[in-house]
Write a protein that holds these residues in place. Structure first.
Motif, PDB file in Angstrom:
ATOM      1  N   SER A 219     -32.938  20.263 -45.030  1.00  0.00           N
ATOM      2  CA  SER A 219     -33.823  20.808 -46.053  1.00  0.00           C
ATOM      3  C   SER A 219     -34.166  19.706 -47.057  1.00  0.00           C
ATOM      4  O   SER A 219     -34.444  18.578 -46.672  1.00  0.00           O
ATOM      5  N   GLY A 220     -34.114  20.006 -48.358  1.00  0.00           N
ATOM      6  CA  GLY A 220     -34.424  18.999 -49.362  1.00  0.00           C
ATOM      7  C   GLY A 220     -33.285  18.061 -49.677  1.00  0.00           C
ATOM      8  O   GLY A 220     -33.459  17.106 -50.444  1.00  0.00           O
ATOM      9  N   MET A 221     -32.099  18.305 -49.087  1.00  0.00           N
ATOM     10  CA  MET A 221     -30.941  17.467 -49.390  1.00  0.00           C
ATOM     11  C   MET A 221     -31.090  16.058 -48.831  1.00  0.00           C
ATOM     12  O   MET A 221     -30.535  15.106 -49.396  1.00  0.00           O
ATOM     13  N   LEU A 222     -31.832  15.882 -47.739  1.00  0.00           N
ATOM     14  CA  LEU A 222     -31.958  14.548 -47.172  1.00  0.00           C
ATOM     15  C   LEU A 222     -32.620  13.593 -48.167  1.00  0.00           C
ATOM     16  O   LEU A 222     -32.194  12.441 -48.306  1.00  0.00           O
ATOM     17  N   ALA A 223     -33.652  14.060 -48.861  1.00  0.00           N
ATOM     18  CA  ALA A 223     -34.304  13.206 -49.856  1.00  0.00           C
ATOM     19  C   ALA A 223     -33.317  12.812 -50.949  1.00  0.00           C
ATOM     20  O   ALA A 223     -33.303  11.658 -51.415  1.00  0.00           O
ATOM     21  N   LYS A 224     -32.464  13.753 -51.368  1.00  0.00           N
ATOM     22  CA  LYS A 224     -31.461  13.451 -52.386  1.00  0.00           C
ATOM     23  C   LYS A 224     -30.427  12.462 -51.849  1.00  0.00           C
ATOM     24  O   LYS A 224     -29.937  11.595 -52.595  1.00  0.00           O
ATOM     25  N   SER A 225     -30.086  12.593 -50.585  1.00  0.00           N
ATOM     26  CA  SER A 225     -29.128  11.668 -49.977  1.00  0.00           C
ATOM     27  C   SER A 225     -29.686  10.247 -49.974  1.00  0.00           C
ATOM     28  O   SER A 225     -28.980   9.286 -50.286  1.00  0.00           O
ATOM     29  N   PRO A 244     -35.080  23.405 -42.195  1.00  0.00           N
ATOM     30  CA  PRO A 244     -35.790  22.248 -41.646  1.00  0.00           C
ATOM     31  C   PRO A 244     -35.971  21.138 -42.686  1.00  0.00           C
ATOM     32  O   PRO A 244     -36.065  21.398 -43.886  1.00  0.00           O
ATOM     33  N   ILE A 245     -36.028  19.906 -42.207  1.00  0.00           N
ATOM     34  CA  ILE A 245     -36.162  18.745 -43.074  1.00  0.00           C
ATOM     35  C   ILE A 245     -37.637  18.396 -43.245  1.00  0.00           C
ATOM     36  O   ILE A 245     -38.339  18.178 -42.254  1.00  0.00           O
ATOM     37  N   PRO A 246     -38.124  18.321 -44.481  1.00  0.00           N
ATOM     38  CA  PRO A 246     -39.515  17.895 -44.694  1.00  0.00           C
ATOM     39  C   PRO A 246     -39.708  16.457 -44.228  1.00  0.00           C
ATOM     40  O   PRO A 246     -38.743  15.690 -44.134  1.00  0.00           O
ATOM     41  N   PRO A 247     -40.946  16.072 -43.930  1.00  0.00           N
ATOM     42  CA  PRO A 247     -41.201  14.687 -43.501  1.00  0.00           C
ATOM     43  C   PRO A 247     -40.716  13.682 -44.542  1.00  0.00           C
ATOM     44  O   PRO A 247     -40.805  13.922 -45.748  1.00  0.00           O
ATOM     45  N   VAL A 248     -40.196  12.552 -44.061  1.00  0.00           N
ATOM     46  CA  VAL A 248     -39.723  11.474 -44.919  1.00  0.00           C
ATOM     47  C   VAL A 248     -40.675  10.291 -44.788  1.00  0.00           C
ATOM     48  O   VAL A 248     -40.981   9.858 -43.676  1.00  0.00           O
ATOM     49  N   SER A 249     -41.153   9.797 -45.903  1.00  0.00           N
ATOM     50  CA  SER A 249     -42.028   8.635 -45.894  1.00  0.00           C
ATOM     51  C   SER A 249     -41.198   7.359 -45.809  1.00  0.00           C
ATOM     52  O   SER A 249     -40.102   7.278 -46.376  1.00  0.00           O
TER      53      SER A 249
END
Length: 322
Positions: A219-225, A244-249
């Protein structure tokens, strides 16, 4: 007749059906194991939902278990009936009182390790081995961020990382799980689903960030990681229990952060890698570095156990007992 839990088609827990099956005779290179316990993992949920498709349906879920060998195939020479063994990985099919298994997947258990502990710990231990030694080589002085530090995988990751000399920062959703993570040696804990993870990590690392973050929440935790890792540090995304994980730039990875998506099932599909990792895990189990069993469910209550696991309420690992 032995009990077996079958997934009729991808979907909800109502697609899980309990039935009976006559024990099967092993092929030449197979064994038949009678389970004492069956480990549960969020991978089972992904298989049930169809996020990771299985080869055919109906199918039997489950990728780890422990018990006693009842029968062996004609080509099996290094195992015998009565041996206590544990296994993890493909082929799936653990949600059953007995099952056939390629003999090469079975690993003998020492007397001091119970089948229940082994079943709860094997896949998580293999995952911890992969993450702590292959994804990033954790050593004394390493600072790690472990999400869901009070969960099944998180608990064993915390203990193994501390065994390697790391400083552990963990995130947990409740004080109950915080207490569990503290008992396992976590140095710092960030409590609450809405906690400011990035600010808390920066405060505990002198604003530098951690060396490596292990994120199974998604979810949004990957961006925080990613924001919590130092320059040239590593983020391992290992699941999406939170959605689900949003797209990562690629711009999010500046200045020089590494993002990796390791797969434990792919890693242990290689037979030599599996045996090496399994030996390391069994040694850790014998030393007391194990998953914590939060609850046991009868095999026929697998659907209810999956509901509890899916809701994220378990402070530790769940097992099924035939």
């Amino acid at each position: 007749m032995d009990k077996i839990v079958t997934l009729l088609a991808p979907g909800g827990i109502d697609n899980l059906e309990v039935s009976g099956r006559v024990p099967q005779e092993p092929g030449a290179s197979e064994i038949r194991i009678r389970h004492d316990a069956i480990g549960m993992n969020f991978l089972d949920i992904y298989h049930r939902r169809g996020l990771y498709a299985l080869p055919a349906y109906p199918a039997v879920l489950g990728v780890e278990g422990a018990g006693i060998i009842e029968a062996i195939g004609s080509a099996v020479t290094d195992l015998k009936p009565g041996d206590r063994v544990v296994y993890a990985g493909a082929p799936v099919g653990a949600y059953a009182a007995t099952r056939l298994l390629p003999a090469a997947r079975a690993v003998r258990l020492p007397d001091g390790v119970s089948s229940k502990v082994a079943a709860a710990s094997m896949l998580k231990g293999l995952t911890a081995y992969m993450l702590l030694t292959k994804t990033y080589c954790v050593e004394p002085g390493t600072t790690v961020l472990i999400h869901a530090a009070g969960g099944g995988l998180g608990s064993i990751l915390v203990r193994w990382a501390k065994h390697l000399g790391a400083t552990v920062i963990g995130t947990v959703s409740s004080e109950e799980k915080a207490d569990l993570a503290r008992r396992h040696g976590a140095d710092h804990l960030i409590v609450g689903r809405n906690a400011d993870v990035v600010a808390a990590v920066k405060a505990r690392t002198g604003n530098s960030g951690v060396d490596v973050a292990y994120d199974g929440i998604g979810s949004g935790m990957l961006a925080k990681s990613i924001q919590s890792v130092r320059p040239f540090g590593v983020v391992a995304t290992i699941g999406q229990a939170g959605g689900p994980i949003p797209p990562v730039s690629v711009d999010d990875l500046r200045p020089g952060k590494w993002l990796t998506h390791p797969s434990i099932m792919a890693y242990i599909a290689d037979a030599p890698a599996y045996l090496t990792a399994a030996e390391a895990v069994v040694k850790m189990l014998a030393c007391g570095i194990t998953a914590t069993i939060a609850s046991e469910y009868p095999l026929e209550e697998a659907a209810e156990a999956q509901r509890y696991l899916e809701e994220g309420r378990a402070a530790g690992s769940l097992i099924l007992v035939p």
